[in-house]
Design an enzyme around this catalytic site. Structure first.
Site, PDB file in Angstrom:
ATOM      1  N   GLU A   1       0.841  -1.209   0.000  1.00  0.00           N
ATOM      2  CA  GLU A   1       0.000   0.000   0.000  1.00  0.00           C
ATOM      3  C   GLU A   1       0.872   1.254   0.000  1.00  0.00           C
ATOM      4  O   GLU A   1       0.620   2.210  -0.729  1.00  0.00           O
ATOM      5  CB  GLU A   1      -0.909  -0.027   1.232  1.00  0.00           C
ATOM      6  CG  GLU A   1      -1.705   1.255   1.467  1.00  0.00           C
ATOM      7  CD  GLU A   1      -1.581   1.770   2.884  1.00  0.00           C
ATOM      8  OE1 GLU A   1      -1.151   2.923   3.058  1.00  0.00           O
ATOM      9  OE2 GLU A   1      -1.917   1.024   3.825  1.00  0.00           O
TER      10      GLU A   1
ATOM     11  N   GLU B   1      10.235   1.556   2.186  1.00  0.00           N
ATOM     12  CA  GLU B   1       8.904   1.509   2.782  1.00  0.00           C
ATOM     13  C   GLU B   1       8.690   0.295   3.672  1.00  0.00           C
ATOM     14  O   GLU B   1       7.914   0.346   4.611  1.00  0.00           O
ATOM     15  CB  GLU B   1       7.834   1.550   1.680  1.00  0.00           C
ATOM     16  CG  GLU B   1       7.850   2.822   0.867  1.00  0.00           C
ATOM     17  CD  GLU B   1       7.606   4.066   1.700  1.00  0.00           C
ATOM     18  OE1 GLU B   1       6.755   4.027   2.611  1.00  0.00           O
ATOM     19  OE2 GLU B   1       8.274   5.089   1.443  1.00  0.00           O
TER      20      GLU B   1
END
Length: 975
Positions: free
Chosen positions: A70, A145
């Site tokens: 995401e 991330e």
């Protein structure tokens, strides 16, 4: 344009079209013929248009692959190859909402904007991000991330770093968060709901690049997508855009994303888990107990709404029977319920906090005994009426503060749609409300208790027990593991990690080229409305009392506040005002028991509550206006009843029930403790502000850490302090609830205003008319420079001061500076490079300037980043196009759409803080005229603010102690 069922529009076949009266919308359900993509459109007159695309993303392990993905798809795509298109959009869009969210079984990418051009720009970037992300060509995206080995030099210590890794370390630091994560794990042994979709920090480093890419390849395909369009936008144009630019490039395929239901257990499962507390903390009364049930299916619309209402009935209202029984049995300090209807098999939980593991069997006995008694003897019909009424009121009010209506409707639709159900089934609530009203004359809710709680073996009893120093122990084990791993590597392998680390840092510190930045679509300043929406407040009166009236359509709901100026309270008694606000409406009165009072409130209103509030002055940092406010939302025909209830609370509240006061005190402490760990950036920022700002100091005493210490002291010494506390509360009621302190605010139309004016005598009749003594609070600036020690695995680092005290003035151009610092400098330095989950600068009209980080692995590095801000600002340069983006991004915050109740709140707040319409017009012009030189000129101001060296860090006790030279004082938060 007319649409016909069965016809194809830009590749989308219209399968259903009908009116949803509850939403005042036309619903259209499409399927894309070529790919099988599903699309729901809700057409109405809402100008705040919403788009979202979601995917069914069931994880099969605890690596957090869905969550990391995401984040990662928003780190550059084929058409928009910037490193951070998400950030670039926030900088330069008029969005009213922009985010992405990972759930247990789905990932969604919602956005909202009132500007059509902006809406299409945002949709373009999001669709390109999910279908064509740069993750396949740039391995550093997963490293940044998700996780990576960090080693800048061979001799350095080997560590893990990554944004999601640190975010989840923070999430796993909160015992309430750990509890919620283990509830699903205890009930689902064999399907996806037993996995941690967010990622468990222990297992995140197990995620490989191949698994990461494989998850995207499998699930991020149109055939597995759920697209949503909402509002007054041009549907034909939107369908053409989605088809012609994206879906036309894909073929339909089978995506095996089926979630198989967990088979029911034969008997209740028992699970014990541990969470960390500091070595200095006591482990007494720190155990959590949760009894959990798998209840039905998310596609059963009646059961979905009924179980949600039942949870409220049993566990949320004042005097709720199951909550009260658990409290009366002295099983813990706080009791709350939890119903999650968003997953295939909904979960109903009963939670006790602040208990001991030895009380497990009593916990079980009280729950089943109380539930059986309710089935045998029936639930109080007044309580049923109250809970059904408040459910209906909130659904009709449709006031989802902070969230666009369209997004709420999408998330609600997905609860059934994701699993092959009807997306409209939970949006149509009228029929199910009527079915629940049968509970007023039948055993409707008793049958639910019997079937889904008493006779349900698909259940678990979860204990979460404290362990001293567990976090430090795990950290030590992790260090040893990484050291051992490092020692096992050859020099060549170590050099490879160093090279990868340096490559990542190089990517993070190398700005995107202007050519790349220009791929992100940007509005022009001419697309912005240069007018400021006027939030008028009309001063009128009722029975001689000043009334502030905000005229807006509210569907016959009156939003009323009785605002009592509380500067009649001595400075040392300020925390008692907030405590009093918490107690009012939750204790017996001369007329009702607190359970009866709760029923009357919920049957006749949309809610009544009291709270302490303070309004800082925009012109003078030393001025503040404190109030104790009584709020209610009520349909205009029920207003006389509502005012009678409020008058009863003000006049007749009884403080004799010391047991009840202690229950409420301990529940309040529990909720504040939750906030201390989950919203640490707010806690640290407020604490910091209290050093130099009178209004922040007031907030600190009424909701912050200082208030927490006040509550803890009262609880720890309850028997000695309760009599004097009750005396103080009674004294405050007599002092504050005085005609001379009162001002009334009304949000609604003329009918609502007149109803208030016609009934205000009910309130006035119970108020004192004595002369009032006013106090001016002495404020002494003090830089305490605290390190606030917790068992959390992350930090919240705050630094700042008040620039007006240093001779600087406020201008709207500072809002553009805030955007630039927050979304450019701090994002890159503290989040991207530092690994924190977030960082921001807050700059207010009254001169308060605060830098803060969120779920941050660092302390000194973050403070260094703050201290280097002036140099960044001084040398700031950019193109005219980029500067326009910063201005537009700033404007989006100024123009957020407001619900009727929010509109009233903002209008009243502006009035009380002395911010006129002319001030807002001036501010808007200053924002729109900001240039690079203006930004450069703020360097001196920021430098002077940071030179004051006011610092607060809330975080891991060991980490803070390692950096103790920064602080004047170390404070153990939970001891």
């Amino acid at each position: 344009m007319e649409y016909t069922v069965g016809k194809v529009y830009h590749g989308f076949k219209l399968e259903r079209q009908e009116k949803v009266e509850e939403l005042n919308s036309i619903a259209r359900i499409f399927e894309h013929e070529k790919t099988g993509a599903k699309l729901l459109h809700l057409e109405n007159d809402d100008s705040n248009k919403v788009f979202s695309i979601g995917f069914k993303t069931p994880p099969s392990d605890d690596t957090g692959v869905a969550h990391i993905l995401e984040h990662s798809v928003l780190c550059g795509s084929k058409k928009f190859p910037t490193k951070e298109p998400f950030v670039e959009l926030i900088k330069g869009s008029l969005n009213t909402f922009l985010n992405a969210m990972t759930f247990s079984d789905k990932t969604i990418y919602p956005l909202a904007s009132k500007n059509e051009k902006d809406f299409f720009n945002l949709m373009d970037v999001y669709l390109d991000a999910v279908f064509y992300p740069n993750i396949y060509s740039t391995k550093e995206i997963l490293m940044q991330e998700g996780w990576h080995y960090e080693l800048e030099n061979i001799e350095d210590e080997l560590t893990y770093k990554g944004v999601v890794y640190n975010e989840m370390k923070g999430a796993f630091s909160s015992p309430d968060g750990v509890l919620m994560r283990n509830i699903q794990g205890s009930l689902f042994e064999n399907n996806t709901y037993g996995c941690e979709s967010g990622g468990d920090p222990e297992f995140i480093p197990d995620l490989t690049q191949e698994e990461f890419l494989g998850f995207h390849t499998k699930y991020y395909h149109p055939s597995n997508s759920f697209i949503f369009l909402y509002g007054d936008g041009n549907l034909d144009k939107m369908l053409a855009f989605i088809n012609d630019n994206y879906l036309v490039n894909f073929e339909r395929r089978e995506v095996n994303a089926e979630i198989l239901p967990e088979k029911p257990f034969n008997k209740m499962k028992e699970v014990v888990k541990e969470y960390s507390i500091s070595v200095e903390d006591s482990s007494e009364e720190k155990t959590f107990m949760a009894m959990n049930f798998v209840a039905g299916s998310s596609m059963d619309d009646e059961l979905y709404l009924a179980l949600s209402t039942l949870e409220y009935l049993l566990l949320e209202t004042q005097g709720a029977p199951l909550k009260q029984a658990l409290l009366d049995a002295e099983l813990g300090k706080d009791v709350y319920g939890y119903f999650d209807g968003s997953i295939l098999q909904p979960v109903f939980s009963i939670v006790v906090k602040g208990s001991e593991k030895e009380k497990k069997e009593k916990f079980r006995e009280v729950i089943f005994g109380t539930l059986q008694n309710l089935v045998d003897n029936g639930i109080d019909k007044k309580l049923v009426e109250a809970c059904v009424n408040i459910t209906e009121f909130k659904l009709r009010e449709s006031d989802f503060q902070g969230m666009p209506k369209g997004l709420y409707y999408y998330m609600t639709a997905m609860d059934s749609w994701l699993h092959g159900g009807d997306p409209l089934v939970h949006l149509r609530y009228e029929e199910n409300i009527e079915k629940m009203k049968q509970g007023l004359t039948t055993n409707y809710f008793e049958k639910l208790i019997e079937k889904y709680l008493l006779n349900n073996t698909h259940s678990s009893l979860l204990l979460l027990v404290p362990q001293k120093g567990l976090a430090d122990e795990k950290e030590a084990q992790l260090k040893a593991k990484l050291q051992k791993y490092k020692e096992s590597l050859s020099m060549e392998e170590l050099q490879e990690i160093v090279n990868e680390t340096r490559e990542l840092i190089k990517r993070q510190t190398t700005p995107d080229s202007h050519e790349v930045l220009e791929t992100i679509p940007v509005l022009s300043l001419s697309d912005i409305d240069d007018k400021v929406e006027e939030l008028k407040v009309e001063e009128t009166e009722a029975e001689g009392i000043k009334v502030l009236y905000h005229d807006v359509f509210t569907s016959k709901i009156a939003y009323v506040s009785f605002m009592f100026n509380s500067n009649c309270v001595k400075e040392e008694d300020i925390p008692y005002i907030s405590f009093l606000g918490t107690l009012l409406g939750k204790l017996d009165t001369s007329t009702y028991t607190y359970g009866e009072l709760s029923n009357e409130v919920l049957i006749n209103t949309g809610g009544v509550y009291f709270k302490s509030e303070v309004y800082g002055d925009s012109k003078d940092v030393n001025l503040l206006s404190p109030y104790l406010e009584g709020h209610c939302s009520v349909l205009v025909d029920k207003l006389p009843v509502a005012f009678n209830i409020i008058a009863d609370i003000m006049k007749n509240t009884k403080f004799e029930d010391k047991k009840r006061i202690r229950e409420l005190l301990r529940m309040l402490i529990s909720r504040v403790e939750m906030r201390l760990l989950e919203r640490g950036h707010q806690v640290a920022s407020t604490r910091l502000g209290s050093y130099f700002s009178p209004s922040y100091d007031y907030v600190e005493k009424t909701t912050g850490y200082e208030f927490y210490r006040f509550l803890k002291s009262l609880d720890d010494n309850f028997d000695e302090k309760i009599d004097s506390t009750v005396g103080k509360l009674k004294e405050l009621i007599n002092t504050i609830f005085n005609v001379n302190n009162l001002m009334i605010t009304v949000t609604g139309k003329d009918e609502e205003l007149k109803a208030v004016q016609n009934n205000v005598s009910t309130i006035l009749s119970v108020l004192s008319t004595n002369e009032v003594e006013r106090y001016s609070y002495e404020f002494k600036e003090e830089n305490k420079k605290e390190g606030m020690l917790t068992p959390a695995n992350v930090q919240y680092v705050a630094k700042g001061y008040n620039f007006k005290k240093l001779g600087y003035e406020y201008t709207g151009k500072l809002l553009v500076l805030k955007t630039i610092i927050g979304m450019d400098y701090l994002w890159n330095k503290v989040r991207v490079q530092g690994g924190a989950y977030g960082a921001f600068a807050n700059i207010l009209r009254n001169g308060n300037m605060v830098f803060a980080s969120y779920r941050d692995p660092n302390i000194k590095e973050t403070l260094k980043a703050y201290d280097e801000t002036p140099e960044y600002v001084r040398s700031f340069e950019t193109t005219e196009r980029e500067m326009t983006k910063y201005i537009i991004g700033t404007m989006s915050e100024l123009d957020l759409p407001l619900t009727p109740s929010m509109s009233g709140e903002v209008a009243i707040s502006l009035f009380l803080r002395r911010i006129s319409h002319e001030d807002r017009v001036k501010e808007r012009k200053e924002v729109l005229s900001t240039n690079i030189k203006d930004i450069n000129n703020f360097a001196g101001m920021i430098e002077d603010v940071l030179k004051q060296d006011f610092v607060v860090v809330l975080g891991n006790d060991n980490k803070i102690k390692e950096n103790k030279d920064i602080f004047k004082k170390l404070e153990n938060v939970f001891n």
